[in-house]
Design a protein around this motif. Structure first.
Motif, PDB file in Angstrom:
ATOM      1  N   SER A  66       0.822  -1.220   0.000  1.00  0.00           N
ATOM      2  CA  SER A  66       0.000   0.000   0.000  1.00  0.00           C
ATOM      3  C   SER A  66       0.857   1.273   0.000  1.00  0.00           C
ATOM      4  CB  SER A  66      -0.943  -0.002   1.203  1.00  0.00           C
ATOM      5  OG  SER A  66      -0.223   0.142   2.421  1.00  0.00           O
ATOM      6  N   HIS A  67       2.144   1.135   0.327  1.00  0.00           N
ATOM      7  CA  HIS A  67       3.044   2.293   0.329  1.00  0.00           C
ATOM      8  C   HIS A  67       3.643   2.574  -1.044  1.00  0.00           C
ATOM      9  CE1 HIS A  67       2.728   1.594   4.640  1.00  0.00           C
ATOM     10  NE2 HIS A  67       3.321   2.746   4.855  1.00  0.00           N
ATOM     11  N   ALA A  68       3.439   1.642  -1.981  1.00  0.00           N
ATOM     12  CA  ALA A  68       3.987   1.816  -3.330  1.00  0.00           C
ATOM     13  C   ALA A  68       3.002   2.609  -4.182  1.00  0.00           C
ATOM     14  CB  ALA A  68       4.258   0.457  -3.954  1.00  0.00           C
ATOM     15  N   LYS A  69       3.411   3.791  -4.588  1.00  0.00           N
ATOM     16  CA  LYS A  69       2.511   4.682  -5.328  1.00  0.00           C
ATOM     17  C   LYS A  69       2.529   4.441  -6.834  1.00  0.00           C
ATOM     18  CE  LYS A  69       1.826   6.451  -1.314  1.00  0.00           C
ATOM     19  NZ  LYS A  69       0.647   6.014  -0.550  1.00  0.00           N
ATOM     20  N   ASN A  70       3.643   3.903  -7.352  1.00  0.00           N
ATOM     21  CA  ASN A  70       3.780   3.753  -8.807  1.00  0.00           C
ATOM     22  C   ASN A  70       3.930   2.308  -9.259  1.00  0.00           C
ATOM     23  OD1 ASN A  70       3.885   6.619  -8.924  1.00  0.00           O
ATOM     24  ND2 ASN A  70       6.106   6.573  -8.583  1.00  0.00           N
ATOM     25  N   LEU A  71       3.823   1.374  -8.340  1.00  0.00           N
ATOM     26  CA  LEU A  71       4.178  -0.015  -8.632  1.00  0.00           C
ATOM     27  C   LEU A  71       3.255  -0.661  -9.673  1.00  0.00           C
ATOM     28  CD1 LEU A  71       6.142  -2.282  -7.842  1.00  0.00           C
ATOM     29  CD2 LEU A  71       4.482  -2.979  -6.099  1.00  0.00           C
ATOM     30  N   LYS A  72       3.883  -1.210 -10.717  1.00  0.00           N
ATOM     31  CA  LYS A  72       3.128  -1.846 -11.796  1.00  0.00           C
ATOM     32  C   LYS A  72       3.481  -3.317 -11.982  1.00  0.00           C
ATOM     33  CE  LYS A  72       3.203   2.542 -14.351  1.00  0.00           C
ATOM     34  NZ  LYS A  72       4.141   3.198 -13.402  1.00  0.00           N
ATOM     35  N   ALA A  73       4.675  -3.709 -11.515  1.00  0.00           N
ATOM     36  CA  ALA A  73       5.101  -5.092 -11.769  1.00  0.00           C
ATOM     37  C   ALA A  73       6.041  -5.590 -10.675  1.00  0.00           C
ATOM     38  CB  ALA A  73       5.786  -5.190 -13.127  1.00  0.00           C
ATOM     39  N   ILE A  74       5.875  -6.871 -10.337  1.00  0.00           N
ATOM     40  CA  ILE A  74       6.766  -7.556  -9.402  1.00  0.00           C
ATOM     41  C   ILE A  74       7.315  -8.785 -10.112  1.00  0.00           C
ATOM     42  CG2 ILE A  74       6.964  -8.819  -7.226  1.00  0.00           C
ATOM     43  CD1 ILE A  74       4.576  -7.146  -6.209  1.00  0.00           C
ATOM     44  N   SER A  75       8.624  -8.916 -10.135  1.00  0.00           N
ATOM     45  CA  SER A  75       9.266 -10.077 -10.736  1.00  0.00           C
ATOM     46  C   SER A  75       9.898 -10.891  -9.618  1.00  0.00           C
ATOM     47  CB  SER A  75      10.337  -9.638 -11.744  1.00  0.00           C
ATOM     48  OG  SER A  75      11.009 -10.751 -12.284  1.00  0.00           O
ATOM     49  N   LYS A  76       9.337 -12.072  -9.350  1.00  0.00           N
ATOM     50  CA  LYS A  76       9.864 -12.929  -8.296  1.00  0.00           C
ATOM     51  C   LYS A  76      11.145 -13.597  -8.769  1.00  0.00           C
ATOM     52  CE  LYS A  76      10.193 -15.637  -4.679  1.00  0.00           C
ATOM     53  NZ  LYS A  76      10.200 -15.308  -3.255  1.00  0.00           N
ATOM     54  N   TYR A  77      12.187 -13.444  -7.975  1.00  0.00           N
ATOM     55  CA  TYR A  77      13.483 -14.060  -8.235  1.00  0.00           C
ATOM     56  C   TYR A  77      13.437 -15.460  -7.653  1.00  0.00           C
ATOM     57  CZ  TYR A  77      18.694 -14.080  -8.232  1.00  0.00           C
ATOM     58  OH  TYR A  77      20.032 -14.339  -8.431  1.00  0.00           O
ATOM     59  N   GLY A  78      12.799 -16.368  -8.390  1.00  0.00           N
ATOM     60  CA  GLY A  78      12.495 -17.707  -7.911  1.00  0.00           C
ATOM     61  C   GLY A  78      11.079 -18.063  -8.323  1.00  0.00           C
ATOM     62  N   VAL A  96       2.495  -9.922 -11.603  1.00  0.00           N
ATOM     63  CA  VAL A  96       3.460 -10.724 -10.846  1.00  0.00           C
ATOM     64  C   VAL A  96       3.952 -11.861 -11.737  1.00  0.00           C
ATOM     65  CG1 VAL A  96       3.871 -12.165  -8.821  1.00  0.00           C
ATOM     66  CG2 VAL A  96       2.314 -10.189  -8.660  1.00  0.00           C
ATOM     67  N   SER A  97       5.265 -12.001 -11.830  1.00  0.00           N
ATOM     68  CA  SER A  97       5.859 -13.060 -12.642  1.00  0.00           C
ATOM     69  C   SER A  97       6.866 -13.844 -11.812  1.00  0.00           C
ATOM     70  CB  SER A  97       6.551 -12.463 -13.872  1.00  0.00           C
ATOM     71  OG  SER A  97       7.543 -11.523 -13.475  1.00  0.00           O
ATOM     72  N   ILE A  98       7.214 -15.035 -12.270  1.00  0.00           N
ATOM     73  CA  ILE A  98       8.199 -15.870 -11.588  1.00  0.00           C
ATOM     74  C   ILE A  98       9.245 -16.338 -12.591  1.00  0.00           C
ATOM     75  CG2 ILE A  98       6.562 -16.653  -9.840  1.00  0.00           C
ATOM     76  CD1 ILE A  98       6.282 -19.274 -11.395  1.00  0.00           C
ATOM     77  N   ILE A 302      10.438  -8.384 -15.801  1.00  0.00           N
ATOM     78  CA  ILE A 302      10.078  -7.030 -15.383  1.00  0.00           C
ATOM     79  C   ILE A 302       9.987  -6.104 -16.590  1.00  0.00           C
ATOM     80  CG2 ILE A 302      12.301  -5.877 -14.928  1.00  0.00           C
ATOM     81  CD1 ILE A 302       9.483  -6.020 -12.363  1.00  0.00           C
ATOM     82  N   LEU A 303      10.856  -6.315 -17.563  1.00  0.00           N
ATOM     83  CA  LEU A 303      10.805  -5.510 -18.788  1.00  0.00           C
ATOM     84  C   LEU A 303       9.497  -5.765 -19.543  1.00  0.00           C
ATOM     85  CD1 LEU A 303      14.453  -5.828 -20.161  1.00  0.00           C
ATOM     86  CD2 LEU A 303      13.347  -3.757 -19.305  1.00  0.00           C
ATOM     87  N   LYS A 304       9.126  -7.023 -19.640  1.00  0.00           N
ATOM     88  CA  LYS A 304       7.913  -7.382 -20.363  1.00  0.00           C
ATOM     89  C   LYS A 304       6.688  -6.736 -19.724  1.00  0.00           C
ATOM     90  CE  LYS A 304       5.052 -11.387 -21.543  1.00  0.00           C
ATOM     91  NZ  LYS A 304       4.922 -12.867 -21.428  1.00  0.00           N
ATOM     92  N   ASN A 305       6.622  -6.763 -18.404  1.00  0.00           N
ATOM     93  CA  ASN A 305       5.429  -6.259 -17.733  1.00  0.00           C
ATOM     94  C   ASN A 305       5.428  -4.753 -17.531  1.00  0.00           C
ATOM     95  OD1 ASN A 305       4.080  -8.733 -17.451  1.00  0.00           O
ATOM     96  ND2 ASN A 305       5.336  -9.273 -15.671  1.00  0.00           N
ATOM     97  N   LEU A 306       6.589  -4.121 -17.566  1.00  0.00           N
ATOM     98  CA  LEU A 306       6.642  -2.659 -17.425  1.00  0.00           C
ATOM     99  C   LEU A 306       6.549  -1.929 -18.759  1.00  0.00           C
ATOM    100  CD1 LEU A 306       9.383  -1.933 -14.703  1.00  0.00           C
ATOM    101  CD2 LEU A 306       6.900  -1.650 -14.521  1.00  0.00           C
ATOM    102  N   LEU A 307       7.110  -2.528 -19.795  1.00  0.00           N
ATOM    103  CA  LEU A 307       7.234  -1.789 -21.057  1.00  0.00           C
ATOM    104  C   LEU A 307       6.300  -2.284 -22.156  1.00  0.00           C
ATOM    105  CD1 LEU A 307      11.134  -1.468 -21.184  1.00  0.00           C
ATOM    106  CD2 LEU A 307       9.453   0.060 -20.125  1.00  0.00           C
ATOM    107  N   SER A 308       5.609  -3.398 -21.937  1.00  0.00           N
ATOM    108  CA  SER A 308       4.732  -3.898 -23.000  1.00  0.00           C
ATOM    109  C   SER A 308       3.438  -3.091 -23.058  1.00  0.00           C
ATOM    110  CB  SER A 308       4.430  -5.367 -22.754  1.00  0.00           C
ATOM    111  OG  SER A 308       3.767  -5.570 -21.530  1.00  0.00           O
TER     112      SER A 308
END
Length: 308
Positions: A66-78, A96-98, A302-308
């Motif tokens: 809830s503190h993230a104002k601009n968050l559009k994508a999370i890339s799980k390292y795993g 969210v991607s893995i 992260i590139l795919k979900n932020l820039l697509s």
């Protein structure tokens, strides 16, 4: 400028490829400034203005997100997403991607290493030799024994493939059965109780969920052979650690190899004093190959979900 926070300490450790992929797209990469897993308060501070996060096991619950104002994508390292509030992400259109299969071979290797090492008492022998004790320690073979694989995703399948070289009989448990794979590798799907009762070696490969929490507890240890070896390279939540301690201390099973705990180090510090357990530092995926694969895939996601 698009900003991405990267929390895993091993990200790009052995190659600049992943970071360069991001920077080539004009992304500002913010590397974990703490050199360890972030606390909840630290995460709240760091994600305020980021557009994306490449995250390891750091907490991302609803309060933090809830503190993230601009968050559009999370890339799980795993692959395990139990530290991420997926419902919050869905409600707020955060992708969210893995990094599926990036570390499968590395973890499968490590699971098999733990089984062999526990069975052959490798750490005990090494420790004794360093104290100039060359006495023989009787141990167990893995060859042609019965292996029980709990969870037949990519890592579980990797363990099964390695076990075929040892001519092992293989039992498996999974709610989602891969019958084609089972037929190819001679795997027999059974209920969990049957697997636990009949297996000489048991390897866990399931995610942490409400259903799998403490799925290996006093009842299950009571059903195991006294020569059984339990290995967990998945999630610490799968095993009741107090029950494990009791089983090991009282020789109810032969031994265990754990690369994961509910907390690191474990709350039951008595586990660290036992000779019939080999303990890992959640390092099953810590190979040059897996780190490079996960770093690159996390960056690509992260590139795919932020820039697509």
């Amino acid at each position: 400028m698009v900003k991405v926070l990267v929390t895993p300490r091993s990200f790009g450790k052995h190659s600049d490829e992943a970071k360069e992929l991001l920077e080539a797209k004009g992304i500002e990469v913010v590397i974990n400034p703490y050199g360890r897993i972030l606390t909840e308060e630290e995460m709240k501070k760091e994600i305020v203005d980021v557009d994306g996060i490449i995250v390891g096991v750091d907490p991302l619950n609803a309060d933090i997100l809830s503190h993230a104002k601009n968050l559009k994508a999370i890339s799980k390292y795993g692959v395990g997403t139990d530290n991420i509030d997926l419902n919050y992400c869905k409600e707020h259109s955060i992708e969210v991607s893995i990094t599926r299969n990036a570390n499968s071979d590395s973890v499968a290797d490590f699971a098999f290493t733990l089984m062999l090492s526990v069975a052959r008492r490798v750490v005990e022998v090494d420790r004794a030799c360093r104290q100039l004790d060359w006495g023989k320690k009787t141990s167990m073979e893995m060859f042609r024994k019965t292996l029980g694989v709990v969870g037949t995703g990519a890592i579980g399948k990797g363990v099964i493939k390695r076990a075929k070289g040892f001519e092992m009989d293989i039992l498996a448990y999974d709610l989602y059965k891969d019958e084609a794979f089972a037929k190819e590798y001679g795997v027999k799907y059974v209920e969990l109780d049957e697997l636990i009762q009949k297996s000489d070696f048991i390897s866990l490969h399931l995610p942490a969920t409400e259903e799998t929490h403490d799925m290996i507890g006093p009842r299950e240890f009571g059903m195991m052979k006294d020569t059984a070896v339990l290995v967990n390279t998945a999630r610490g939540e799968l095993v009741d650690e107090d029950a494990l301690f009791d089983a090991l201390k009282n020789k109810k099973i032969w031994g265990a190899g754990l690369d994961v705990f509910k907390k690191e180090p474990p709350e039951n510090m008595g586990l660290l004093e036992l000779d019939n357990i080999i303990i890992g530092a959640h390092s099953g995926a810590s190979t040059f190959e897996a780190v490079n694969n996960m770093s690159r895939m996390a960056a690509e996601n992260i590139l795919k979900n932020l820039l697509s």
